[in-house]
Design an enzyme around this catalytic site. Structure first.
Site, mmCIF file in Angstrom:
data_model
loop_
_atom_site.group_PDB
_atom_site.id
_atom_site.type_symbol
_atom_site.label_atom_id
_atom_site.label_comp_id
_atom_site.label_asym_id
_atom_site.label_seq_id
_atom_site.Cartn_x
_atom_site.Cartn_y
_atom_site.Cartn_z
ATOM 1 N N THR A 256 0.836 -1.192 0.000
ATOM 2 C CA THR A 256 0.000 0.000 0.000
ATOM 3 C C THR A 256 0.876 1.250 0.000
ATOM 4 O OG1 THR A 256 -1.837 -1.086 1.129
ATOM 5 C CG2 THR A 256 -1.683 1.304 1.352
ATOM 6 N N GLN B 129 -3.701 -6.912 -7.182
ATOM 7 C CA GLN B 129 -4.167 -7.514 -5.937
ATOM 8 C C GLN B 129 -5.508 -6.916 -5.526
ATOM 9 O OE1 GLN B 129 -2.997 -6.556 -1.808
ATOM 10 N NE2 GLN B 129 -1.957 -8.537 -1.790
ATOM 11 N N HIS C 121 -6.269 -10.984 -1.865
ATOM 12 C CA HIS C 121 -5.597 -10.684 -0.601
ATOM 13 C C HIS C 121 -6.416 -11.306 0.531
ATOM 14 C CE1 HIS C 121 -3.112 -8.967 2.315
ATOM 15 N NE2 HIS C 121 -3.170 -7.675 2.007
ATOM 16 N N ASN D 153 -3.202 -10.722 6.264
ATOM 17 C CA ASN D 153 -2.982 -9.441 6.961
ATOM 18 C C ASN D 153 -4.206 -8.875 7.676
ATOM 19 O OD1 ASN D 153 -0.766 -9.928 5.310
ATOM 20 N ND2 ASN D 153 -0.354 -7.783 4.938
ATOM 21 N N TYR E 287 -7.388 -8.627 6.652
ATOM 22 C CA TYR E 287 -8.450 -8.006 5.856
ATOM 23 C C TYR E 287 -9.617 -8.978 5.682
ATOM 24 C CZ TYR E 287 -4.870 -4.518 5.417
ATOM 25 O OH TYR E 287 -3.916 -3.590 5.738
ATOM 26 N N ARG F 235 -3.055 -14.817 -1.673
ATOM 27 C CA ARG F 235 -2.069 -14.549 -0.623
ATOM 28 C C ARG F 235 -2.706 -14.817 0.736
ATOM 29 N NH1 ARG F 235 2.523 -10.582 0.223
ATOM 30 N NH2 ARG F 235 2.320 -9.684 2.311
ATOM 31 N N ASN G 237 -3.373 -6.742 12.410
ATOM 32 C CA ASN G 237 -4.725 -6.180 12.313
ATOM 33 C C ASN G 237 -5.744 -6.933 13.163
ATOM 34 O OD1 ASN G 237 -4.578 -3.829 10.770
ATOM 35 N ND2 ASN G 237 -4.571 -4.953 8.840
ATOM 36 N N GLY H 277 9.494 -6.820 -0.597
ATOM 37 C CA GLY H 277 8.684 -5.641 -0.370
ATOM 38 C C GLY H 277 9.483 -4.361 -0.276
#
Length: 361
Positions: A27, A99, A175, A178, A180, A227, A235, A315
């Site tokens: 991001t 993504q 995605h 993480n 989400y 992923r 999170n 990354g």
């Protein structure tokens, strides 16, 4: 590292890449008004020497735009913007997947466009804060998704995937990591539903598996990657007794879909490398390892030598080193990342990092 396997070509049934290096999705919050723009096109084309670029997270709907200035792909204007980016990357000889990221409960009302709302598998607020135009704010409380919401959201994912292919992308990545929305369905802390989308391992995996299957049916399994972040607690995800069983079951079921790849994200040093490698051997297709490998090239080399199906995604080094592949080849010093400009609007800290050639002048 001129003889490094990282730098050799990679070929599988679904991917033909110039090297084994994948630019990880990151991001960057440069999409003012949630629309891709020209500086984003410049950013990605500067990094085309990666074997594969995976874009930052892109929302499939208004509900998925939990952060400020992240891009989406549900409107015609957004599709046009992404088409410029995909074309620019291809003209420079690169390959790029988009993504799809729905933030779910990791959101604040101030970041959502008109008509958007915070939703999640259960009405459980995520811990922590979200950056907004008014400064840091606690994440909002999501509305628990109805079955109709679930079906609509899955359809939004499918349409986003179709839009990405229309825009010229080589494929898409779901995605499901993480913390989400898809990860929230997998997690026993965020998902306390009593219906067929909550409770048992099979039920908590249902949203991810159904969504992945629908996308693969719509655009082709060979253009669909996913992923996941096994054992990750980012999170607000929690560690629970069935977590190993959950990810073992998920990967076994993903096997039957013949996807382009499985992207394994290691979110902390506490996640055992051995477990990720165990999941990788369970999966029968291409596996991308992420998390620590980009910072330790000898570690990356070792994982690649274990199996010809493996790739490594990098990354942060790609943020500050647009010519990272050349720097790896020459074992050159890397630019450091300016953390103060990671998520700011504008060119500074985005397309202003110097190449090696510019540094040596």
């Amino acid at each position: 590292m001129k003889n490094s396997k990282l730098l050799t070509a990679f070929t599988s049934k679904t991917l033909q890449l110039k090297n084994h290096v994948v630019m990880a999705p990151m991001t960057r919050s440069r999409a003012f008004g949630n629309v891709p723009n020209d500086i984003m096109a410049t950013y990605y084309t500067l990094r085309v020497e990666a074997g594969l670029i995976i874009t930052e997270g892109v929302s499939p709907s208004k509900n998925g735009l939990g952060y400020p200035n992240i891009p989406a792909i549900y409107s015609e204007e957004q599709i046009v913007g992404w088409r410029k980016i995909a074309r620019a990357v291809h003209e420079k000889g690169g390959k790029i997947f988009l993504q799809i990221m729905h933030t779910g409960r990791i959101a604040h009302e101030l970041n959502l466009p008109q008509g958007g709302e915070i939703i999640g598998p259960s009405a459980i607020q995520a811990p922590g804060e979200n950056y907004t135009i008014e400064g840091p704010k606690a994440n909002g409380v999501p509305r628990e998704m109805t079955k109709q919401d679930i079906e609509q959201t899955q359809n939004e994912y499918v349409q986003a995937a179709k839009n990405a292919i229309t825009a010229g992308f080589d494929g898409i990545e779901i995605h499901a990591a993480n913390g989400y929305l898809p990860n929230q369905f997998l997690d026993k802390g965020a998902n306390q539903r009593k219906d067929e989308y909550g409770g048992s391992v099979e039920n908590r995996c249902r949203f991810v598996l159904e969504t992945t299957q629908k996308i693969a049916n719509a655009i082709g399994a060979e253009k669909t990657g996913i992923r996941i972040s096994p054992l990750g607690e980012f999170n607000g995800m929690v560690f629970y007794m069935e977590i190993y069983q959950t990810y073992n079951y998920l990967v076994e079921r993903l096997n039957s879909l013949n996807l382009s790849y499985l992207h394994l994200a290691k979110m902390s040093d506490a996640v055992p490398d051995e477990y990720l490698e165990e999941l990788a051997t369970t999966f029968n297709g291409v596996v991308i390892f992420n998390g620590g490998y980009g910072y330790n090239l000898s570690k990356a080399e070792k994982i690649l030598l274990k199996n010809d199906r493996y790739l490594v995604s990098i990354g942060s080094p790609f943020v500050s080193n647009p010519d990272l592949i050349k720097r790896i080849e020459l074992e050159a010093e890397l630019n450091e990342v300016d953390v103060n400009t990671l998520y700011t609007l504008g060119e500074e800290g985005y397309i202003t990092y110097p190449t090696l050639e510019q540094c040596l002048k």
